[in-house]
Design a protein around this motif. Structure first.
Motif, PDB file in Angstrom:
ATOM      1  N   UNK A 356      55.446  51.715  58.593  1.00  0.00           N
ATOM      2  CA  UNK A 356      54.066  51.243  58.636  1.00  0.00           C
ATOM      3  C   UNK A 356      53.369  51.748  57.376  1.00  0.00           C
ATOM      4  N   UNK A 357      52.935  50.826  56.544  1.00  0.00           N
ATOM      5  CA  UNK A 357      52.355  51.204  55.262  1.00  0.00           C
ATOM      6  C   UNK A 357      50.899  50.795  55.135  1.00  0.00           C
ATOM      7  N   UNK A 358      50.497  50.411  53.947  1.00  0.00           N
ATOM      8  CA  UNK A 358      49.150  49.946  53.694  1.00  0.00           C
ATOM      9  C   UNK A 358      48.902  48.643  54.450  1.00  0.00           C
ATOM     10  N   UNK A 359      47.644  48.382  54.872  1.00  0.00           N
ATOM     11  CA  UNK A 359      47.360  47.152  55.634  1.00  0.00           C
ATOM     12  C   UNK A 359      47.884  45.882  54.970  1.00  0.00           C
ATOM     13  N   UNK A 360      47.740  45.769  53.651  1.00  0.00           N
ATOM     14  CA  UNK A 360      48.227  44.581  52.951  1.00  0.00           C
ATOM     15  C   UNK A 360      49.743  44.456  53.065  1.00  0.00           C
ATOM     16  N   UNK A 361      50.438  45.602  52.960  1.00  0.00           N
ATOM     17  CA  UNK A 361      51.897  45.586  53.091  1.00  0.00           C
ATOM     18  C   UNK A 361      52.302  45.162  54.496  1.00  0.00           C
ATOM     19  N   UNK A 362      51.604  45.662  55.495  1.00  0.00           N
ATOM     20  CA  UNK A 362      51.924  45.320  56.880  1.00  0.00           C
ATOM     21  C   UNK A 362      51.671  43.835  57.153  1.00  0.00           C
ATOM     22  N   UNK A 363      50.584  43.304  56.597  1.00  0.00           N
ATOM     23  CA  UNK A 363      50.285  41.880  56.778  1.00  0.00           C
ATOM     24  C   UNK A 363      51.345  41.014  56.112  1.00  0.00           C
ATOM     25  N   UNK A 364      51.803  41.418  54.932  1.00  0.00           N
ATOM     26  CA  UNK A 364      52.841  40.664  54.234  1.00  0.00           C
ATOM     27  C   UNK A 364      54.150  40.700  55.029  1.00  0.00           C
ATOM     28  N   UNK A 365      54.457  41.843  55.605  1.00  0.00           N
ATOM     29  CA  UNK A 365      55.657  41.968  56.443  1.00  0.00           C
ATOM     30  C   UNK A 365      55.582  41.012  57.629  1.00  0.00           C
ATOM     31  N   UNK A 366      54.427  40.967  58.304  1.00  0.00           N
ATOM     32  CA  UNK A 366      54.280  40.060  59.443  1.00  0.00           C
ATOM     33  C   UNK A 366      54.402  38.608  59.002  1.00  0.00           C
ATOM     34  N   UNK A 367      53.898  38.294  57.816  1.00  0.00           N
ATOM     35  CA  UNK A 367      53.996  36.917  57.318  1.00  0.00           C
ATOM     36  C   UNK A 367      55.454  36.528  57.087  1.00  0.00           C
ATOM     37  N   UNK A 368      56.247  37.466  56.584  1.00  0.00           N
ATOM     38  CA  UNK A 368      57.678  37.199  56.393  1.00  0.00           C
ATOM     39  C   UNK A 368      58.338  36.936  57.742  1.00  0.00           C
ATOM     40  N   UNK A 369      57.998  37.774  58.727  1.00  0.00           N
ATOM     41  CA  UNK A 369      58.605  37.630  60.058  1.00  0.00           C
ATOM     42  C   UNK A 369      58.193  36.328  60.727  1.00  0.00           C
ATOM     43  N   UNK A 370      57.016  35.823  60.382  1.00  0.00           N
ATOM     44  CA  UNK A 370      56.519  34.579  61.003  1.00  0.00           C
ATOM     45  C   UNK A 370      57.362  33.380  60.595  1.00  0.00           C
ATOM     46  N   UNK A 371      58.015  33.456  59.437  1.00  0.00           N
ATOM     47  CA  UNK A 371      58.803  32.320  58.975  1.00  0.00           C
ATOM     48  C   UNK A 371      60.306  32.578  59.049  1.00  0.00           C
ATOM     49  N   UNK A 372      60.695  33.785  59.476  1.00  0.00           N
ATOM     50  CA  UNK A 372      62.101  34.125  59.542  1.00  0.00           C
ATOM     51  C   UNK A 372      62.699  33.604  60.843  1.00  0.00           C
ATOM     52  N   UNK A 373      63.846  32.979  60.775  1.00  0.00           N
ATOM     53  CA  UNK A 373      64.378  32.242  61.931  1.00  0.00           C
ATOM     54  C   UNK A 373      65.622  32.857  62.573  1.00  0.00           C
ATOM     55  N   UNK A 374      66.010  34.062  62.147  1.00  0.00           N
ATOM     56  CA  UNK A 374      67.281  34.605  62.632  1.00  0.00           C
ATOM     57  C   UNK A 374      67.117  35.794  63.577  1.00  0.00           C
ATOM     58  N   UNK A 375      65.985  35.867  64.260  1.00  0.00           N
ATOM     59  CA  UNK A 375      65.813  36.851  65.318  1.00  0.00           C
ATOM     60  C   UNK A 375      65.473  38.227  64.822  1.00  0.00           C
ATOM     61  N   UNK A 376      65.508  39.298  65.688  1.00  0.00           N
ATOM     62  CA  UNK A 376      65.857  39.190  67.122  1.00  0.00           C
ATOM     63  C   UNK A 376      64.697  38.613  67.949  1.00  0.00           C
ATOM     64  N   UNK A 377      64.910  37.465  68.518  1.00  0.00           N
ATOM     65  CA  UNK A 377      63.863  36.779  69.257  1.00  0.00           C
ATOM     66  C   UNK A 377      64.079  36.899  70.751  1.00  0.00           C
ATOM     67  N   UNK A 378      62.987  36.775  71.480  1.00  0.00           N
ATOM     68  CA  UNK A 378      63.083  36.793  72.944  1.00  0.00           C
ATOM     69  C   UNK A 378      63.759  35.519  73.397  1.00  0.00           C
ATOM     70  N   UNK A 379      64.779  35.679  74.251  1.00  0.00           N
ATOM     71  CA  UNK A 379      65.519  34.495  74.716  1.00  0.00           C
ATOM     72  C   UNK A 379      64.832  33.855  75.919  1.00  0.00           C
TER      73      UNK A 379
END
Length: 379
Positions: A356-379
């Protein structure tokens, strides 16, 4: 052979007979978190080493900048810091032994209580795996044998399996809470039940490097266990919450039957006078530290909730990081993050730890996860 020929031969093979200990060939290499790659037009952020993204408190920086006695050796017992900790934690100063970070304190413990015996048979040290990656290195260098007990599927310690792994050769058990890199912390009730199964002559280490970030009231408090169980040793550090990672100052708390030997095994002058001064100032301004740490906890909550809203399945996060069990996709995700200016920490084909880093870094991380398609996702 002439002198010139001998010199030439030596240059070609400078150390033909120097060999390291055989144990070194069996040990993994410690892999430090890498800084972010430089990307034009994009601020880079290091989320790979579980560092506090904020510098020390202004009051701490002030005492650091005014420090001049670098030419003097520090107090080998860190008396001022131990007395300050004694008051802060309400434990006897004699029960505190300082070290170069919590890892330095652990290495002192291993040097005193785990190794190869006179009969050539090594002691055994039990710990969860995956956990802090320095554990197998430190245990191996001490001459002891690692007994790694796999984590459960949710990233928590399998305490039943750890208790079952105890043998007459077991000297130390390591509990990492919150567990690095997966995140969950041990609960008081389960640790009490575990300690009831462990022989009283086996040291149980409660490694609390990330205790500053714990908010679950059911999570075990190592000092509470130390007060009740003579074989419990607590490890803590100023590296995380206080933001003093670069100064290397930590400590162990244990009873005299342990500390008496720890002082023999302790590395002389392991904690510099500068580090001691900074740690004391951090304790004296603890209220300000709590406010800062709470800001990191709030960001952790935002990241965890954001991941779960995206459908990501992650373990409980009680440290200053989250764990993505990406398996074989871990290197690929780390590379994707690197391309977006974020350095994260991939652990082989197991998962990725993201600080958990700076707010901008955390937001960028979440943005990456929003478009990442290889899980781990809830089945």
């Amino acid at each position: 052979m002439t002198t010139t020929e001998k010199d030439t031969a030596a240059a070609a093979d400078p150390a033909p007979h120097i060999r390291p200990r055989s144990a070194l060939a069996k040990l993994p290499r410690y892999v430090a978190g890498k800084p972010p790659a430089a990307i034009d037009g994009l601020q880079g952020y290091k989320l790979s080493s579980n560092e506090n993204p904020l510098p020390p408190l202004p009051s701490v920086l002030e005492v650091i900048s005014a420090f001049q006695d670098i030419n003097r050796y520090p107090d080998p017992l860190s008396t001022t810091l131990r007395n300050e900790l004694s008051t802060f934690l309400d434990v006897p100063a004699e029960d505190i032994v300082t070290g170069g970070g919590s890892l330095g304190a652990l290495n002192q413990l291993l040097a005193a209580f785990a190794g190869q015996n006179d009969d050539g048979v090594p002691d055994e040290v039990i710990y969860p795996w995956r956990s802090f990656e320095a554990y197998p290195i430190s245990v191996g260098l001490a001459g002891a044998a690692s007994v790694q007990v796999p984590l459960r599927g949710d990233g928590t310690h399998d305490l039943e399996a750890m208790a079952a792994a105890v043998t007459e050769r077991t000297s130390i058990i390591l509990l990492c809470t919150p567990n690095n890199p997966t995140g969950p912390a041990l609960k008081t009730a389960e640790v009490e039940a575990f300690l009831a199964k462990v022989p009283a002559d086996v040291i149980v280490v409660i490694d609390e490097a990330y205790e500053d970030f714990v908010r679950d009231p059911e999570v075990v408090n190592g000092i509470g266990m130390y007060r009740k169980y003579p074989n419990v040793v607590v490890l803590r550090t100023f590296s995380k919450g206080a933001g003093l990672a670069g100064l290397r100052v930590g400590y162990s708390i244990s009873h005299p039957p342990v500390t008496d030997y720890l002082r023999v095994a302790a590395v002389p002058f392991a904690v510099s006078q500068l580090a001691e001064t900074a740690a004391v100032a951090s304790l004296q301004h603890h209220g300000e530290l709590v406010e800062r740490i709470q800001g990191i906890v709030a960001e952790r909550t935002r990241v965890v909730e954001g991941l779960r809203e995206l459908g990501w399945r992650i373990p409980e996060a009680q440290g200053n990081f989250v764990w993505l069990a990406l398996g074989e996709h871990s290197p690929g995700f780390a590379a994707l993050a690197a391309g977006q200016g974020l350095a994260v920490r991939a652990f082989g084909a197991e998962g990725v730890r993201v600080t958990i880093g700076e707010p901008e870094a955390n937001s960028r991380f979440l943005a990456i996860c929003a478009t990442y398609t290889k899980g781990p996702l809830v089945s």
